[in-house]
Scaffold this motif. Structure first.
Motif, PDB file in Angstrom:
ATOM      1  N   PHE A   1      12.919  13.731 -16.828  1.00  0.00           N
ATOM      2  CA  PHE A   1      11.597  13.670 -16.206  1.00  0.00           C
ATOM      3  C   PHE A   1      11.479  12.458 -15.282  1.00  0.00           C
ATOM      4  O   PHE A   1      10.981  12.556 -14.155  1.00  0.00           O
ATOM      5  CB  PHE A   1      10.519  13.614 -17.287  1.00  0.00           C
ATOM      6  N   ALA A   2      11.948  11.299 -15.749  1.00  0.00           N
ATOM      7  CA  ALA A   2      11.881  10.081 -14.927  1.00  0.00           C
ATOM      8  C   ALA A   2      12.709  10.240 -13.667  1.00  0.00           C
ATOM      9  O   ALA A   2      12.329   9.759 -12.588  1.00  0.00           O
ATOM     10  CB  ALA A   2      12.369   8.882 -15.739  1.00  0.00           C
ATOM     11  N   THR A   3      13.848  10.931 -13.767  1.00  0.00           N
ATOM     12  CA  THR A   3      14.710  11.144 -12.600  1.00  0.00           C
ATOM     13  C   THR A   3      14.032  12.036 -11.578  1.00  0.00           C
ATOM     14  O   THR A   3      14.066  11.749 -10.365  1.00  0.00           O
ATOM     15  CB  THR A   3      16.047  11.780 -13.032  1.00  0.00           C
ATOM     16  N   VAL A   4      13.402  13.098 -12.045  1.00  0.00           N
ATOM     17  CA  VAL A   4      12.692  14.005 -11.131  1.00  0.00           C
ATOM     18  C   VAL A   4      11.598  13.244 -10.380  1.00  0.00           C
ATOM     19  O   VAL A   4      11.479  13.337  -9.151  1.00  0.00           O
ATOM     20  CB  VAL A   4      12.078  15.187 -11.907  1.00  0.00           C
ATOM     21  N   VAL A   5      10.816  12.468 -11.126  1.00  0.00           N
ATOM     22  CA  VAL A   5       9.700  11.742 -10.501  1.00  0.00           C
ATOM     23  C   VAL A   5      10.209  10.707  -9.508  1.00  0.00           C
ATOM     24  O   VAL A   5       9.728  10.613  -8.375  1.00  0.00           O
ATOM     25  CB  VAL A   5       8.816  11.076 -11.578  1.00  0.00           C
ATOM     26  N   LEU A   6      11.221   9.928  -9.904  1.00  0.00           N
ATOM     27  CA  LEU A   6      11.676   8.848  -9.028  1.00  0.00           C
ATOM     28  C   LEU A   6      12.385   9.391  -7.787  1.00  0.00           C
ATOM     29  O   LEU A   6      12.240   8.835  -6.689  1.00  0.00           O
ATOM     30  CB  LEU A   6      12.605   7.897  -9.776  1.00  0.00           C
ATOM     31  N   LEU A   7      13.156  10.464  -7.939  1.00  0.00           N
ATOM     32  CA  LEU A   7      13.795  11.054  -6.760  1.00  0.00           C
ATOM     33  C   LEU A   7      12.748  11.531  -5.763  1.00  0.00           C
ATOM     34  O   LEU A   7      12.890  11.332  -4.548  1.00  0.00           O
ATOM     35  CB  LEU A   7      14.685  12.224  -7.177  1.00  0.00           C
ATOM     36  N   ALA A   8      11.699  12.153  -6.288  1.00  0.00           N
ATOM     37  CA  ALA A   8      10.654  12.642  -5.382  1.00  0.00           C
ATOM     38  C   ALA A   8       9.917  11.498  -4.704  1.00  0.00           C
ATOM     39  O   ALA A   8       9.533  11.604  -3.535  1.00  0.00           O
ATOM     40  CB  ALA A   8       9.665  13.514  -6.160  1.00  0.00           C
ATOM     41  N   LEU A   9       9.754  10.376  -5.427  1.00  0.00           N
ATOM     42  CA  LEU A   9       8.997   9.248  -4.881  1.00  0.00           C
ATOM     43  C   LEU A   9       9.871   8.249  -4.130  1.00  0.00           C
ATOM     44  O   LEU A   9       9.352   7.285  -3.561  1.00  0.00           O
ATOM     45  CB  LEU A   9       8.258   8.523  -6.005  1.00  0.00           C
ATOM     46  N   ALA A  10      11.201   8.454  -4.143  1.00  0.00           N
ATOM     47  CA  ALA A  10      12.095   7.527  -3.448  1.00  0.00           C
ATOM     48  C   ALA A  10      11.807   7.480  -1.955  1.00  0.00           C
ATOM     49  O   ALA A  10      12.201   6.532  -1.265  1.00  0.00           O
ATOM     50  CB  ALA A  10      13.554   7.922  -3.689  1.00  0.00           C
ATOM     51  N   ALA A  11      11.128   8.500  -1.460  1.00  0.00           N
ATOM     52  CA  ALA A  11      10.737   8.509  -0.045  1.00  0.00           C
ATOM     53  C   ALA A  11       9.839   7.337   0.296  1.00  0.00           C
ATOM     54  O   ALA A  11       9.711   6.968   1.476  1.00  0.00           O
ATOM     55  CB  ALA A  11      10.029   9.825   0.276  1.00  0.00           C
ATOM     56  N   ASN A  12       9.233   6.716  -0.714  1.00  0.00           N
ATOM     57  CA  ASN A  12       8.296   5.623  -0.447  1.00  0.00           C
ATOM     58  C   ASN A  12       8.967   4.434   0.239  1.00  0.00           C
ATOM     59  O   ASN A  12       8.313   3.675   0.955  1.00  0.00           O
ATOM     60  CB  ASN A  12       7.642   5.164  -1.751  1.00  0.00           C
ATOM     61  N   THR A  13      10.269   4.260   0.030  1.00  0.00           N
ATOM     62  CA  THR A  13      10.988   3.174   0.703  1.00  0.00           C
ATOM     63  C   THR A  13      10.849   3.300   2.213  1.00  0.00           C
ATOM     64  O   THR A  13      10.626   2.310   2.920  1.00  0.00           O
ATOM     65  CB  THR A  13      12.470   3.198   0.305  1.00  0.00           C
ATOM     66  N   SER A  14      10.978   4.507   2.713  1.00  0.00           N
ATOM     67  CA  SER A  14      10.855   4.726   4.160  1.00  0.00           C
ATOM     68  C   SER A  14       9.439   4.432   4.630  1.00  0.00           C
ATOM     69  O   SER A  14       9.236   3.875   5.714  1.00  0.00           O
ATOM     70  CB  SER A  14      11.223   6.169   4.512  1.00  0.00           C
ATOM     71  N   PHE A  15       8.439   4.795   3.827  1.00  0.00           N
ATOM     72  CA  PHE A  15       7.053   4.549   4.221  1.00  0.00           C
ATOM     73  C   PHE A  15       6.738   3.052   4.237  1.00  0.00           C
ATOM     74  O   PHE A  15       5.810   2.621   4.917  1.00  0.00           O
ATOM     75  CB  PHE A  15       6.099   5.280   3.274  1.00  0.00           C
ATOM     76  N   GLY A  16       7.510   2.260   3.483  1.00  0.00           N
ATOM     77  CA  GLY A  16       7.318   0.822   3.527  1.00  0.00           C
ATOM     78  C   GLY A  16       8.045   0.160   4.675  1.00  0.00           C
ATOM     79  O   GLY A  16       7.587  -0.854   5.214  1.00  0.00           O
ATOM     80  N   GLY A  17       9.192   0.725   5.095  1.00  0.00           N
ATOM     81  CA  GLY A  17      10.020   0.083   6.114  1.00  0.00           C
ATOM     82  C   GLY A  17       9.830   0.580   7.529  1.00  0.00           C
ATOM     83  O   GLY A  17       9.763  -0.214   8.477  1.00  0.00           O
ATOM     84  N   LEU A  18       9.747   1.907   7.706  1.00  0.00           N
ATOM     85  CA  LEU A  18       9.707   2.449   9.065  1.00  0.00           C
ATOM     86  C   LEU A  18       8.445   2.065   9.838  1.00  0.00           C
ATOM     87  O   LEU A  18       8.541   1.690  11.015  1.00  0.00           O
ATOM     88  CB  LEU A  18       9.870   3.971   9.034  1.00  0.00           C
ATOM     89  N   PRO A  19       7.234   2.136   9.259  1.00  0.00           N
ATOM     90  CA  PRO A  19       6.057   1.742  10.039  1.00  0.00           C
ATOM     91  C   PRO A  19       6.121   0.303  10.554  1.00  0.00           C
ATOM     92  O   PRO A  19       5.664   0.012  11.662  1.00  0.00           O
ATOM     93  CB  PRO A  19       4.899   1.946   9.052  1.00  0.00           C
ATOM     94  N   VAL A  20       6.703  -0.611   9.753  1.00  0.00           N
ATOM     95  CA  VAL A  20       6.839  -2.001  10.203  1.00  0.00           C
ATOM     96  C   VAL A  20       7.832  -2.080  11.361  1.00  0.00           C
ATOM     97  O   VAL A  20       7.613  -2.790  12.350  1.00  0.00           O
ATOM     98  CB  VAL A  20       7.291  -2.909   9.039  1.00  0.00           C
ATOM     99  N   LEU A  21       8.946  -1.360  11.252  1.00  0.00           N
ATOM    100  CA  LEU A  21       9.925  -1.329  12.340  1.00  0.00           C
ATOM    101  C   LEU A  21       9.317  -0.741  13.608  1.00  0.00           C
ATOM    102  O   LEU A  21       9.525  -1.259  14.722  1.00  0.00           O
ATOM    103  CB  LEU A  21      11.144  -0.506  11.908  1.00  0.00           C
ATOM    104  N   MET A  22       8.530   0.317  13.475  1.00  0.00           N
ATOM    105  CA  MET A  22       7.894   0.923  14.645  1.00  0.00           C
ATOM    106  C   MET A  22       6.861  -0.013  15.254  1.00  0.00           C
ATOM    107  O   MET A  22       6.653  -0.008  16.475  1.00  0.00           O
ATOM    108  CB  MET A  22       7.262   2.261  14.252  1.00  0.00           C
ATOM    109  N   ARG A  23       6.210  -0.829  14.430  1.00  0.00           N
ATOM    110  CA  ARG A  23       5.280  -1.822  14.964  1.00  0.00           C
ATOM    111  C   ARG A  23       6.014  -2.817  15.852  1.00  0.00           C
ATOM    112  O   ARG A  23       5.535  -3.178  16.945  1.00  0.00           O
ATOM    113  CB  ARG A  23       4.590  -2.564  13.820  1.00  0.00           C
ATOM    114  N   LEU A  24       7.199  -3.256  15.413  1.00  0.00           N
ATOM    115  CA  LEU A  24       7.977  -4.198  16.217  1.00  0.00           C
ATOM    116  C   LEU A  24       8.455  -3.549  17.513  1.00  0.00           C
ATOM    117  O   LEU A  24       8.445  -4.176  18.582  1.00  0.00           O
ATOM    118  CB  LEU A  24       9.173  -4.706  15.406  1.00  0.00           C
TER     119      LEU A  24
END
Length: 626
Positions: A320-343
């Motif tokens: 169960f933890a693996t299913v949830v974390l794999l699905a939410l691993a996309a959050n890394t991109s939501f933290g990094g890409l918007p900042v990169l696009m701002r620059l």
């Protein structure tokens, strides 16, 4: 000189302590802004999900390749994992240096822009943009694949499930990265503790506690071999390198941390590297200890949980933890890409809208762009993770290599205390990541990596085209120069009217304040029609009775049009060269409720479009709030 987002708006905001609520700038007090930023622990939850989740498929990707050499080949799983862990340690140490040297974020893009030139920086940025988008698609599809493995009846709806997960992650990130960290902290903690439990308990077992998970499933192990070729080892190494994606996310998002942001980001990077390395090595040791082999339909992590914890509550908790974390691993991109696009937007390589921040320090347009691009990939791939994995991790390794090379030059130029050791570390990292980039690209080229090789230069060309467009705009606006003296210009304001009302009065009052001369204009249909003629006569009669002090000009048209006659009239005025500037002021109603927009006749929008396309006049829309 090119315009920047702040210059393009032309606004300068200053905070007045005595200002009332309506006069305060949009940004809140410092402590309120800090509440919308990350702590070190929050950064680990918000920016490390991609790297943490990779332990679910990284070791398995190594074993699947080595399975071609049979049981003998599986013996190389631990040495290859150790090599990947060594590369992880070098990258972790290197990115801690990047965080200190470039505290405004941007990672490899910021390093390359400073030390390796604009084209190299754009290549690094393009590689990261591609990989961040792919990370979202791969993470969501992998999570949904784990779910459909447990519940096969959901397989036919996997695309809709993928989109539903994407909507949830996007909605959380639109509330701010600190909010997403609070939401995802618990799943991250449960997953990490579960993996640690597998490792610790497994090390105390001399034999598997259970093999029920793999029972009845066919092995994919090939016939036993007596040797393993270098090409197979390189391919296994390349496959395992997918576990390193996400290591750079913390360096890209340094501005998202609370003060002191550099120390918090460095602590997060160190914790990420240590946890990931420990989990990868620990799982690799257990694979050899329990002599596990890949089987169809059951993940290697599921077998490890079964062998260490038994086929009970612990096993299902890990799944169960693996299913949830794999699905939410996309959050890394939501933290990094918007900042990169701002620059990138700040440097005029992307539209300036990506530099804007909404409430809670959210780069909303970057978040929405990432969600839209990922949704296109999810639908295009049919929710199939295997069609996306060959494209994964190439872009980030290009960024790794560029970053390491740039840091070597950084230390050589700054020559700070201990610069030789730091440059040596980055140089070693550049060699390792450069070799890894070639290996990953070469082994995955025919599987779809060629698309990344083609997309990278196209994205760089797009960045440069945007930059040239802003340069032309800046030249026309004479940004960066001292303008000539302010002179008074003779101006005419034209107000289209359809009838007489309070809106007409307010529009003419505004027009008189704006221009030297004001003309009211109405389109008169010359086609014989008693209704139109009666309306025109009524307007002329009421205008004479009202006497607003503004002449009413009639523009005839035989085809019952509205926009084109006004365009012709305004162009005739411009051809006379009697005015320096002609402004058209369009009055319209601003409804209170959204649904009331459907009640409007949209004449204002029609006239606006026609005038903007067909004239050089300044077009203003005066909205009367109901």
């Amino acid at each position: 000189m090119s315009p920047t987002p702040d210059e393009a708006t032309g606004h300068v905001l200053t905070a007045d302590p005595a200002a009332g609520p309506a006069e305060r700038p949009a940004a809140g007090p410092e402590h309120d802004r800090d509440r919308d930023k990350l702590t070190a622990l929050g950064g680990l939850a918000a920016l490390s999900l991609d790297a943490m989740a990779s332990v679910a498929y990284g070791p398995e990707s190594i074993v699947l390749v080595l399975a071609a050499a049979g049981a003998y080949g599986l013996g190389f799983a631990l040495p290859i994992t150790a090599a990947i862990a060594l590369l992880l340690a070098v990258l972790t140490a290197s990115y801690r240096q990047v965080i200190a040297a470039f505290p405004d974020g941007g990672g490899s893009y910021a390093v390359a822009k400073t030390h390796l030139g604009r084209r190299t920086a754009l290549t690094a940025a393009a590689s990261l943009v591609i990989d961040y988008i792919l990370n979202v698609a791969v993470s969501v599809t992998a999570g949904v694949a784990a779910l459909t493995s447990a519940f096969p009846g959901l397989y036919a709806d996997r695309v809709w499930l993928c989109l539903a997960v994407l909507v949830v992650v996007t909605a959380v990130n639109l509330r701010g990265i600190a909010e997403s960290a609070r939401w995802f902290m618990a799943p991250t903690a449960v997953f990490v503790l579960s993996i640690m439990a597998i490792i610790v308990v497994g090390l105390f077992r001399s034999a598997p506690a259970s093999t029920a998970a793999a029972a009845g499933h066919a092995s994919v192990l090939a016939g036993n071999a007596t040797s393993v070729g270098a090409l197979l080892l390189l391919k296994a190494f390349a496959s395992g390198c997918s576990a390193l994606t996400g290591v750079e996310a913390v360096a890209n998002a340094v501005p998202s941390f609370r003060a002191p942001r550099v120390k918090r980001a460095q602590h997060t990077e160190l914790a990420l590297g240590a946890l990931l390395g420990l989990m990868l090595i620990g799982l690799a040791v257990l694979i050899g200890r329990f002599h596990l082999q890949p089987v169809e339909g059951v993940t290697l992590l599921a077998q490890l949980a079964d062998a260490s914890l038994g086929h009970g509550f612990g096993f299902y908790l890990v799944q169960f933890a693996t299913v949830v974390l794999l699905a939410l691993a996309a959050n890394t991109s939501f933290g990094g890409l918007p900042v990169l696009m701002r620059l990138l937007a700040r440097d005029n390589h992307l539209p300036h809208v990506f530099a804007l921040r909404a409430d809670h320090q959210v780069h909303r347009h970057g978040v929405l762009f990432l969600a839209l691009a990922s949704a296109v990939l999810l639908v295009g791939s049919g929710g199939d993770v295997n069609s996306l994995v060959p494209l994964f991790s190439i872009g980030v390794f290009v960024g790794f290599t560029i970053c390491q090379v740039g840091m070597v030059k950084h230390w050589y130029l700054t020559r700070a205390a201990g610069w030789r050791g730091k440059a040596l570390l980055n140089g070693f990292g550049a060699v390792l990541t450069g070799v890894a980039t070639l290996v990953v690209t070469g082994t995955k080229f025919t599987e779809g990596a060629w698309g990344i090789v083609v997309a990278l230069p196209l994205l760089v060309l797009l960045f440069e085209a945007v930059h040239r467009a802003y340069a032309r705009i800046g030249e026309r606006l004479e940004l960066g120069r001292i303008p000539g003296p302010v002179t008074r210009q003779r101006s005419l304001v034209v107000v289209p009217v359809m009838g007489i009302s309070r809106m007409t009065r307010d529009a003419l009052s505004a027009a008189v304040s704006l221009g030297d001369e004001v003309l009211a204009v109405t389109v008169v249909h010359t086609e014989p029609d008693s209704e139109d003629q009666q309306a025109t006569d009524a307007l002329l009669r009421d205008w004479d009775l009202w006497q607003p002090g503004v002449p009413l000009v009639r523009v005839p048209d035989a085809h019952r049009r509205l926009g084109r006659p006004l365009v012709g009239f305004v162009n005739e005025l411009g051809a006379e060269h009697a005015y320096d500037r002609i402004t058209v002021l369009i009055p319209e109603v601003e409804p209170v409720r959204l649904w009331q927009r459907a009640l409007q006749n949209q004449r204002g929008a029609l006239i606006d479009r026609a005038l903007r396309r067909g004239t050089d006049a300044v077009v203003c829309r005066l909205r009367l709030r109901m």
